[in-house]
Scaffold this motif. Structure first.
Motif, PDB file in Angstrom:
ATOM      1  N   VAL A 209      -5.139   8.044   6.129  1.00  0.00           N
ATOM      2  CA  VAL A 209      -3.904   7.437   5.619  1.00  0.00           C
ATOM      3  C   VAL A 209      -4.173   6.048   5.052  1.00  0.00           C
ATOM      4  O   VAL A 209      -3.663   5.681   3.986  1.00  0.00           O
ATOM      5  CB  VAL A 209      -2.836   7.382   6.742  1.00  0.00           C
ATOM      6  N   GLY A 210      -4.972   5.264   5.760  1.00  0.00           N
ATOM      7  CA  GLY A 210      -5.336   3.924   5.284  1.00  0.00           C
ATOM      8  C   GLY A 210      -4.120   3.068   4.986  1.00  0.00           C
ATOM      9  O   GLY A 210      -3.183   2.978   5.786  1.00  0.00           O
ATOM     10  N   ASP A 211      -4.114   2.449   3.805  1.00  0.00           N
ATOM     11  CA  ASP A 211      -3.031   1.534   3.405  1.00  0.00           C
ATOM     12  C   ASP A 211      -1.801   2.251   2.847  1.00  0.00           C
ATOM     13  O   ASP A 211      -0.822   1.601   2.492  1.00  0.00           O
ATOM     14  CB  ASP A 211      -3.537   0.552   2.330  1.00  0.00           C
ATOM     15  N   LEU A 212      -1.857   3.567   2.754  1.00  0.00           N
ATOM     16  CA  LEU A 212      -0.741   4.300   2.157  1.00  0.00           C
ATOM     17  C   LEU A 212       0.503   4.270   3.036  1.00  0.00           C
ATOM     18  O   LEU A 212       1.623   4.373   2.538  1.00  0.00           O
ATOM     19  CB  LEU A 212      -1.143   5.759   1.882  1.00  0.00           C
ATOM     20  N   LEU A 213       0.315   4.148   4.348  1.00  0.00           N
ATOM     21  CA  LEU A 213       1.453   4.130   5.266  1.00  0.00           C
ATOM     22  C   LEU A 213       1.110   3.314   6.497  1.00  0.00           C
ATOM     23  O   LEU A 213       0.081   3.553   7.148  1.00  0.00           O
ATOM     24  CB  LEU A 213       1.823   5.561   5.682  1.00  0.00           C
ATOM     25  N   LYS A 214       1.940   2.339   6.788  1.00  0.00           N
ATOM     26  CA  LYS A 214       1.817   1.556   8.018  1.00  0.00           C
ATOM     27  C   LYS A 214       3.180   1.543   8.701  1.00  0.00           C
ATOM     28  O   LYS A 214       4.228   1.501   8.039  1.00  0.00           O
ATOM     29  CB  LYS A 214       1.393   0.114   7.716  1.00  0.00           C
ATOM     30  N   VAL A 215       3.173   1.542  10.027  1.00  0.00           N
ATOM     31  CA  VAL A 215       4.405   1.521  10.827  1.00  0.00           C
ATOM     32  C   VAL A 215       4.325   0.344  11.788  1.00  0.00           C
ATOM     33  O   VAL A 215       3.399   0.263  12.595  1.00  0.00           O
ATOM     34  CB  VAL A 215       4.587   2.835  11.606  1.00  0.00           C
ATOM     35  N   ILE A 216       5.300  -0.556  11.700  1.00  0.00           N
ATOM     36  CA  ILE A 216       5.288  -1.755  12.536  1.00  0.00           C
ATOM     37  C   ILE A 216       6.614  -1.871  13.276  1.00  0.00           C
ATOM     38  O   ILE A 216       7.684  -1.772  12.653  1.00  0.00           O
ATOM     39  CB  ILE A 216       5.047  -3.023  11.692  1.00  0.00           C
ATOM     40  N   TYR A 217       6.525  -2.071  14.589  1.00  0.00           N
ATOM     41  CA  TYR A 217       7.737  -2.373  15.349  1.00  0.00           C
ATOM     42  C   TYR A 217       7.839  -3.892  15.468  1.00  0.00           C
ATOM     43  O   TYR A 217       6.934  -4.548  16.009  1.00  0.00           O
ATOM     44  CB  TYR A 217       7.709  -1.734  16.743  1.00  0.00           C
ATOM     45  N   LEU A 218       8.922  -4.451  14.954  1.00  0.00           N
ATOM     46  CA  LEU A 218       9.118  -5.901  14.979  1.00  0.00           C
ATOM     47  C   LEU A 218       9.722  -6.295  16.326  1.00  0.00           C
ATOM     48  O   LEU A 218      10.898  -6.038  16.589  1.00  0.00           O
ATOM     49  CB  LEU A 218      10.032  -6.333  13.822  1.00  0.00           C
ATOM     50  N   GLU A 219       8.891  -6.876  17.171  1.00  0.00           N
ATOM     51  CA  GLU A 219       9.329  -7.232  18.523  1.00  0.00           C
ATOM     52  C   GLU A 219      10.257  -8.447  18.504  1.00  0.00           C
ATOM     53  O   GLU A 219      10.182  -9.286  17.612  1.00  0.00           O
ATOM     54  CB  GLU A 219       8.108  -7.554  19.391  1.00  0.00           C
ATOM     55  N   ASN A 220      11.106  -8.500  19.526  1.00  0.00           N
ATOM     56  CA  ASN A 220      11.979  -9.667  19.731  1.00  0.00           C
ATOM     57  C   ASN A 220      12.728 -10.022  18.448  1.00  0.00           C
ATOM     58  O   ASN A 220      12.752 -11.174  18.013  1.00  0.00           O
ATOM     59  CB  ASN A 220      11.155 -10.868  20.228  1.00  0.00           C
ATOM     60  N   TYR A 221      13.364  -9.015  17.864  1.00  0.00           N
ATOM     61  CA  TYR A 221      14.125  -9.253  16.636  1.00  0.00           C
ATOM     62  C   TYR A 221      15.269 -10.224  16.915  1.00  0.00           C
ATOM     63  O   TYR A 221      16.030 -10.052  17.863  1.00  0.00           O
ATOM     64  CB  TYR A 221      14.673  -7.930  16.082  1.00  0.00           C
TER      65      TYR A 221
END
Length: 414
Positions: A209-221
């Protein structure tokens, strides 16, 4: 209409008490106010229709544009002057520049600068390196079943499976960010957060997948994080089941900062589509009437699961432990909820959502067309200033004339 509930012992019905004790009752978006009158408090409305009003929410352009996105505020001011900051309706004038190549380039440049800044922030604080040229696809709000972060998860998994199947295809790279807090005792919401982070662990570490898809959970929004991520966002996810979101204000903040909305006809999305033109939002899925009709005949999650191969594959991966290899049954409760008793009908909107996301990916490959749509959205933000909302409350509920005059605080009685 009783103020006293008789089921399981006598209890005060606080909503009824509030209506009886108030001289005015209002929803916070037109669709919300209509639902209140038509169903939730129908008897009270019929008894005293004059009491019921609408006051669509607003946001302050001082914080949510001038302070958090000074680059965009300046680009706008260069075209139409600075008075729009106190009279957001003046943004309509930007439609005169929708075909101006220089303005299109300036708006796109500010967005890219904001994305570079936020990429650096993520690298510093989250130790994750992302592609700043990817689409920043963002859903930040309370974690709740009705806001359907789970629908977003199903899109992520579907996109991941498609990339894995054909990695050489010309994909639109995406960085998908989800953030928000769960109520302390809300187990399902906590498990939704766990699912998001577990999907991220698999996707982000897959070399195919590389840079095509990243998933980030933004903590302490929180507000300070919102002020960074919203100006950097390309796509705003407002995907609640129609009829469940009272208004939303995050949707307005994204719109004012030049993100395009993928959303249902719910809350203030309805009025945003009116102001910017529905063709300038990515609207999908059931409307309120469709949801009500489905409630009458019954929602059958299994029929969608059996009919849609990509949905079935995604659900089988979640239930089979693909995203939780050490704990295969970790997401059993989420799977059971989606398959057996999902009040918010995630599967019913899945197919339309995926098709609309495909449209989003296609348009993102045409930066000029994308930015022209962005300009239409910014120009349509005038209605969503808190100045307008507060003025309406003052005049129509409190019987006061709003004023910009600064009035000294009363002397300290101490």
């Amino acid at each position: 209409m009783s103020l006293i509930e008789e089921v399981d012992g006598k209890k005060i019905n606080m909503a009824h008490l509030c209506i009886v004790g108030s001289h005015a009752v209002n929803g916070v978006a037109r669709i919300h106010s209509e639902i209140i009158k038509a169903t939730v408090f129908k008897d009270f409305y019929e008894s005293d229709p004059e009491k019921f009003q609408n006051k669509t929410n607003g946001i302050t352009p001082r914080r949510w544009l001038v302070m958090c996105n000074p680059g965009l505020a300046e680009v706008i001011a260069e075209r139409i002057g600075e008075e729009y900051i106190r009279d957001l309706d003046q943004l309509k004038t930007l439609l005169e520049f929708v075909d101006d190549d220089t303005f299109i380039r300036d708006v796109a440049k500010v967005k890219q600068e904001n994305k570079l800044k936020f990429s650096a922030y993520l690298e510093e604080h989250y130790k994750v390196k992302i592609n700043p040229n990817s689409m920043f696809d963002v859903q930040v709000k309370r974690i709740h079943e009705y806001k359907r972060q789970l629908l977003n998860c199903l899109h992520i998994i579907t996109l991941y499976n498609r990339i894995k199947k054909d990695p050489k295809k010309s994909w639109t790279p995406r960085t998908i960010m989800i953030g928000g807090k769960a109520a302390p005792g809300y187990h399902t919401a906590k498990m939704i957060i766990k699912l998001i982070t577990s999907i991220g662990d698999i996707v982000n570490n897959d070399p195919v997948v590389g840079d095509l898809l990243k998933v980030i959970y933004l903590e302490n929004y929180r507000v300070t994080l919102a002020e960074k991520v919203i100006p950097a966002s390309d796509l705003s996810e407002q995907i609640s089941t129609a009829g469940t979101e009272a208004s939303g204000t995050g949707n307005m903040k994204f719109m004012l900062n030049g993100a395009l909305t993928i959303g249902t006809m719910d809350g203030a999305n309805v009025e945003m589509a009116e102001e910017a033109g529905e063709e300038n939002l990515f609207i999908f899925g059931m409307r309120v009437a469709d949801v009500e009709a489905m409630d009458k005949i019954g929602y059958d999650a299994a029929s969608y699961y059996n009919r849609l191969p990509e949905l079935k594959q995604a659900m089988d991966q979640i239930s089979g432990g693909f995203f939780s290899p050490g704990q295969p049954d970790l997401f059993r409760d989420l799977v059971n909820m989606l398959m057996q008793h999902d009040r918010f009908k995630v599967f019913a909107d899945y197919e339309a959502y995926i098709k609309t996301q495909d449209r989003v990916s296609t348009l993102f490959k045409d930066p000029k067309a994308w930015t022209k749509m962005v300009i239409h959205n910014i120009a349509g933000c005038g209605k969503f200033s808190s100045d307008r909302t507060i003025s309406q409350y003052a005049r129509e509920i409190w019987g006061m004339e709003p004023s910009l005059e600064k009035i000294a605080a009363p002397d300290d009685p101490r």
